[in-house]
Design an enzyme around this catalytic site. Structure first.
Site, PDB file in Angstrom:
ATOM      1  CG  MET A  20      -2.002  -1.103   1.135  1.00  0.00           C
ATOM      2  SD  MET A  20      -3.046  -1.221   2.621  1.00  0.00           S
ATOM      3  CE  MET A  20      -1.979  -2.166   3.718  1.00  0.00           C
ATOM      4  CG  MET A  21       1.529   3.219  -3.760  1.00  0.00           C
ATOM      5  SD  MET A  21       3.294   2.946  -3.969  1.00  0.00           S
ATOM      6  CE  MET A  21       3.862   4.630  -4.247  1.00  0.00           C
ATOM      7  CB  CYS A 102      -0.989   0.718  -9.084  1.00  0.00           C
ATOM      8  SG  CYS A 102      -1.084   2.404  -8.439  1.00  0.00           S
ATOM      9  CE  LYS A 142      -2.348  -6.533  -4.445  1.00  0.00           C
ATOM     10  NZ  LYS A 142      -3.303  -5.572  -5.018  1.00  0.00           N
ATOM     11  CG  ASN A 214      -5.839  -7.306  -2.666  1.00  0.00           C
ATOM     12  OD1 ASN A 214      -5.598  -6.411  -3.485  1.00  0.00           O
ATOM     13  ND2 ASN A 214      -5.942  -7.041  -1.381  1.00  0.00           N
ATOM     14  N   GLY A 237      -5.754  -5.686   3.042  1.00  0.00           N
ATOM     15  CA  GLY A 237      -5.199  -4.367   2.797  1.00  0.00           C
ATOM     16  C   GLY A 237      -5.540  -3.411   3.912  1.00  0.00           C
TER      17      GLY A 237
END
Length: 334
Positions: A20-21, A102, A142, A214, A237
């Protein structure tokens, strides 16, 4: 004949914490590891350009206690990804992951992330190059179930077939589409509907693949249900970030370990030596405590805990004593 890049420790995939950014930096990962000895942890996404030309000690450094830990790369050039993979392997990461999920504009402009769902052939080329560079270290993907007007029922199986053909053994599937036009990255985490059924169908269709789910999984009980239904793993997450204490029962509930659950108080106290050492190196304490704000989510005293940390972490000289003071508020509320 394609080489198959099999993970030697597949049990770790049963539960992982998502990359997670701005969140899953080394301090966050160290804290999460104190709750669970077995969950697989991921770095934030790091672009190939940053790995090849940036401050590697800052970008890639991690504490040995974080193992098992995976490096997530962002990129779309096979040669650059191979070079970045070699560096990640040399740094000691247990897995190298390629981001194909992303949806941010910055990622799109660099032709990587979710935009790569439109180019499975290129992703396969990237995967082959990474696998060749990684040696025995597993390379994983991913992805999303599709982007924009793609039909996931068609796109995802084709994508997975390409990955399997390239030698990829493990794919983490975020069970939402990504809308590259019209939705912000934040909206892309909530608005596109989840399709867990599709991911389960993909496991039935590709039994040889390790498939990890996810997206929107709220707790360990739900994760266990997905595992019982046949998936190989579940990736948490925001649920893990905002309420890390849920990880305290993961080793028992998900991995079957005969070990006691880790309460939040114990994990916080175990962080104190780490915080002291980091502060001695010049790390501002707020860079660590910002990842600890949700430790007591839903419990009496949680608001006071957050307030003490938030108000005090920016003060000059703040260190582990601030965390001890905040922990006292939890004890008072008990």
């Amino acid at each position: 004949m394609n080489k198959t890049n099999k993970n030697s420790s597949e049990a770790a995939y049963r539960l992982s914490v998502a990359p997670m950014m701005d969140w899953t930096d080394r301090h966050c990962r160290y804290f999460h590891r104190l709750f669970s000895a077995r969950a697989l942890l991921y770095t934030e996404m790091v672009t190939t350009g940053a790995v090849l030309h940036g401050d590697r000690a800052r970008l890639l450094g991690f504490d040995p206690a974080e193992h098992p830990v995976a490096l997530q790369l962002g990129g779309s050039d096979p040669d650059e990804l191979a070079a970045a993979t070699r560096i990640g392997v040399a740094e000691g990461y247990d897995e190298i992951n390629l981001n194909v999920g992303c949806p941010s504009e910055r990622v799109q402009s660099g032709c990587f992330g979710a935009a790569l769902m439109r180019e499975p052939g290129l992703v396969a080329d990237c995967a082959r190059a990474m696998i060749e560079a990684a040696g025995p270290v597993p390379v994983t993907i991913k992805c999303r179930i599709g982007v924009d007007d793609q039909d996931p029922e068609t796109v995802l199986p084709e994508f997975l077939a390409r990955m399997a053909g390239a030698g990829v053994a493990t794919v983490i599937v975020h069970a939402r589409k990504a809308w590259l036009q019209g939705l912000s990255p934040k909206e892309n985490r909530d608005i596109p509907p989840l399709d867990y059924g599709l991911v389960h169908r993909m496991k039935a269709r590709f039994p040889e693949l390790t498939i990890v789910l996810n997206g929107g999984v709220p707790d360990l009980a739900t994760a266990a249900e997905h595992l019982a239904a046949g998936l190989d793993g579940v990736m948490l997450g925001r649920a893990a970030y905002h309420g890390p204490a849920l990880l305290g029962a993961a080793d028992r509930l998900i991995f079957g370990a005969r070990t006691p659950d880790v309460p939040a108080e114990a994990a916080v106290r175990a962080m104190l030596p780490y915080i002291e050492a980091e502060c001695a190196r010049g790390t501002p304490v707020n860079q660590i405590t910002r990842h600890m704000l949700g430790a007591f989510a839903g419990r009496p005293g949680a608001r006071a805990w957050r307030r003490v940390l938030s108000e005090g972490a920016h003060r000059p000289g703040a260190g582990p004593e601030l965390v001890e003071a905040a922990l006292g508020r939890i004890s008072e509320a008990a």
